[in-house]
Design an enzyme around this catalytic site. Structure first.
Site, PDB file in Angstrom:
ATOM      1  N   CYS A  19       3.442   1.614  13.981  1.00  0.00           N
ATOM      2  CA  CYS A  19       3.991   1.865  12.643  1.00  0.00           C
ATOM      3  C   CYS A  19       2.898   2.409  11.713  1.00  0.00           C
ATOM      4  O   CYS A  19       1.963   1.682  11.353  1.00  0.00           O
ATOM      5  CB  CYS A  19       4.571   0.553  12.113  1.00  0.00           C
ATOM      6  SG  CYS A  19       4.988   0.552  10.368  1.00  0.00           S
TER       7      CYS A  19
ATOM      8  N   CYS B  85       2.468   0.563   8.403  1.00  0.00           N
ATOM      9  CA  CYS B  85       1.845  -0.749   8.658  1.00  0.00           C
ATOM     10  C   CYS B  85       0.327  -0.602   8.726  1.00  0.00           C
ATOM     11  O   CYS B  85      -0.412  -1.398   8.137  1.00  0.00           O
ATOM     12  CB  CYS B  85       2.351  -1.347   9.973  1.00  0.00           C
ATOM     13  SG  CYS B  85       4.122  -1.646  10.020  1.00  0.00           S
TER      14      CYS B  85
END
Length: 130
Positions: free
Chosen positions: A56, A59
């Site tokens: 991600c 993230c």
């Protein structure tokens, strides 16, 4: 200026410094999560759970902010959970997007931030630590 030059030579220098000061606890097993949860659920101490994944991009982008907050707010507990490793835990907390930050006190969710919004994440930590 020295840190600027060192960042040109070693672009990961700031990340390494952040890691050294980070108080984030990475949880990699259901047993470790259960132990941490049991130790924390009756506490008034703020628990901030970062649900994320290695693939991600957002993230990874907000990770330095999360680590910096863990160093700044030593009276709170900051935990990182990889949703691919601990999908059951992510499902229990109804995580549907990443990153998701869940704020817990006394075993109950008190707030949630979905997405990599640095200002919102920091603001929520500051608000709940007051």
């Amino acid at each position: 200026m020295g840190s600027f030059l060192s960042s040109l030579v070693n672009p990961d220098a700031d990340a390494a410094a952040t890691d050294a000061n980070s108080a984030v606890i990475a949880v990699h097993s259901k047993e470790a999560w259960n132990d941490h949860w049991i130790a924390h659920k009756n506490s008034n101490k703020l628990l901030v759970i970062d649900f994320s994944a290695t693939w991600c991009g957002p993230c990874r982008a907000i990770e330095p902010t999360f680590k910096a907050l863990s160093a700044r707010f030593a009276d709170a507990s900051f935990v990182k959970i990889n949703v691919d490793e601990l999908s059951e835990v992510a499902q229990r907390w109804m995580v549907e997007a990443m990153p998701t930050f869940v704020f817990v006190k006394e075993g109950k969710e008190v707030a949630r931030v979905v997405g990599a919004n640095r200002d919102e994440l920091e603001g929520k930590v500051v608000q709940l630590m007051a």
